[in-house]
Every structure is written in structure tokens, then in C-alpha cells.
Design a protein around this motif. Structure first.
Motif, PDB file in Angstrom:
ATOM      1  N   TYR A   5       0.796  -1.220   0.000  1.00 28.36           N
ATOM      2  CA  TYR A   5       0.000   0.000   0.000  1.00 28.36           C
ATOM      3  C   TYR A   5       0.830   1.271   0.000  1.00 28.36           C
ATOM      4  O   TYR A   5       0.482   2.236  -0.654  1.00 28.36           O
ATOM      5  CB  TYR A   5      -0.959   0.023   1.197  1.00 28.36           C
ATOM      6  N   LEU A   6       1.954   1.260   0.695  1.00 28.91           N
ATOM      7  CA  LEU A   6       2.738   2.481   0.779  1.00 28.91           C
ATOM      8  C   LEU A   6       3.675   2.581  -0.411  1.00 28.91           C
ATOM      9  O   LEU A   6       4.304   1.601  -0.787  1.00 28.91           O
ATOM     10  CB  LEU A   6       3.541   2.476   2.087  1.00 28.91           C
ATOM     11  N   ARG A   7       3.761   3.785  -1.001  1.00 30.18           N
ATOM     12  CA  ARG A   7       4.711   4.002  -2.084  1.00 30.18           C
ATOM     13  C   ARG A   7       5.959   4.638  -1.483  1.00 30.18           C
ATOM     14  O   ARG A   7       5.917   5.750  -0.976  1.00 30.18           O
ATOM     15  CB  ARG A   7       4.084   4.902  -3.158  1.00 30.18           C
ATOM     16  N   LYS A  31       9.951  -4.186  -4.088  1.00 32.17           N
ATOM     17  CA  LYS A  31       9.168  -4.126  -2.860  1.00 32.17           C
ATOM     18  C   LYS A  31      10.067  -3.679  -1.711  1.00 32.17           C
ATOM     19  O   LYS A  31      11.283  -3.841  -1.764  1.00 32.17           O
ATOM     20  CB  LYS A  31       8.545  -5.487  -2.532  1.00 32.17           C
ATOM     21  N   VAL A  32       9.447  -3.113  -0.684  1.00 32.42           N
ATOM     22  CA  VAL A  32      10.194  -2.658   0.488  1.00 32.42           C
ATOM     23  C   VAL A  32       9.697  -3.429   1.713  1.00 32.42           C
ATOM     24  O   VAL A  32       8.496  -3.555   1.937  1.00 32.42           O
ATOM     25  CB  VAL A  32      10.010  -1.143   0.716  1.00 32.42           C
ATOM     26  N   VAL A  79       6.266  -3.541   3.570  1.00 33.16           N
ATOM     27  CA  VAL A  79       5.926  -2.142   3.825  1.00 33.16           C
ATOM     28  C   VAL A  79       5.183  -1.546   2.634  1.00 33.16           C
ATOM     29  O   VAL A  79       4.187  -0.849   2.779  1.00 33.16           O
ATOM     30  CB  VAL A  79       7.196  -1.314   4.098  1.00 33.16           C
ATOM     31  N   GLY A  80       5.644  -1.822   1.430  1.00 30.67           N
ATOM     32  CA  GLY A  80       5.022  -1.256   0.247  1.00 30.67           C
ATOM     33  C   GLY A  80       5.871  -1.438  -0.986  1.00 30.67           C
ATOM     34  O   GLY A  80       6.691  -2.350  -1.056  1.00 30.67           O
ATOM     35  N   LEU A  81       5.663  -0.548  -1.954  1.00 29.23           N
ATOM     36  CA  LEU A  81       6.357  -0.634  -3.231  1.00 29.23           C
ATOM     37  C   LEU A  81       7.445   0.421  -3.332  1.00 29.23           C
ATOM     38  O   LEU A  81       7.242   1.570  -2.935  1.00 29.23           O
ATOM     39  CB  LEU A  81       5.365  -0.411  -4.376  1.00 29.23           C
TER      40      LEU A  81
END
Ligand code: HEM
Length: 90
Positions: A5-7, A31-32, A79-81
């Protein structure tokens, strides 16, 4: 399954080194992940793991152990992308 969800931009990622009370994040193939909860379990030790903290560690990870299935191991730590910096900020 978890949905990214988080960028996360490289400049955001750069602040997540595991120091100054912040968690350590690692970029792997777009991805992170928050690697802090995993760190104590890393077979290669914490300092070795943290070589990839706060950055895109795809290359170094692949040089050390391309057979390790980090995506499954860290699915709860997503965490996100990892995205590019917004235009005009580089
Ligand atoms: C083993 C480095 C990230 C999982 C190792 C070893 C090193 C290393 C040097 C060998 C330890 C030994 O055999 O004595 C690194 C570096 C990383 C990184 C430099 C990032 C820059 C990760 C991540 C994961 C992971 C993100 C999983 C989420 C493992 C596993 C082993 C291992 C499972 C054992 C592999 C085996 O013996 O086949 N790591 N690691 N590592 N690491 Fe990492």
C-alpha cells in the motif's frame, strides 16, 4: 495475503537504516520490507543483513544467496512498493 500500500521513494528508504530509533527497511525487486523483526534470526548475522538497510539491496542479495525465498519469509513485513522519486525532485 498482504497488499502493498505504501509508495516508498529512495529518499524515504534512505532514512530507514535501523539507526536513530527507526526500523531498518530494505528494497528487494521493487518491494520494500521492514527487516527489523527478522534481523535477530538472520543466519548471516545482523551487521551483514544491515549492509542492505535503507537501500535497494536486490543486487547484493542476489550475489550472496539468490536461492533464499525472502518474499515468503518477509510477507508479514511488507511495507510497500519501491517507486521513483516524484518528477523534479532529483
Ligand atoms: C545467509 C548476507 C539479506 C536470509 C547469509 C549469509 C550471508 C548473508 C553472508 C551466509 C551466512 C553463513 O553461511 O555463514 C546477507 C546480506 C543481505 C542479506 C548482505 C542483504 C544485503 C537477507 C534477507 C533474508 C536473508 C533479506 C531473508 C529474509 C538468509 C538465509 C540464509 C542467509 C535464509 C541462510 C542461507 C543458506 O544457508 O542457504 N546472508 N543477507 N538474508 N541469509 Fe542473508
Amino acid at each position: 495475503s498482504s497488499t502493498p500500500y505504501l509508495r516508498v521513494t529512495p529518499s524515504m528508504l534512505k532514512t530507514q537504516t535501523g539507526r536513530k530509533g527507526k526500523d531498518a527497511w530494505m528494497g528487494l525487486n521493487g518491494k520494500v520490507y521492514n527487516i527489523t523483526p527478522y534481523a535477530e534470526f538472520h543466519p548471516g548475522g545482523i551487521p551483514e543483513l544491515l549492509r542492505g538497510a535503507g537501500k535497494d539491496a536486490t543486487k547484493i542479495f542476489g550475489e550472496v544467496h539468490p536461492w533464499v525465498n525472502y518474499d515468503t519469509m518477509l510477507s508479514a513485513c511488507l511495507v510497500g512498493l519501491l517507486v521513483d522519486e516524484p518528477e523534479g525532485t532529483e
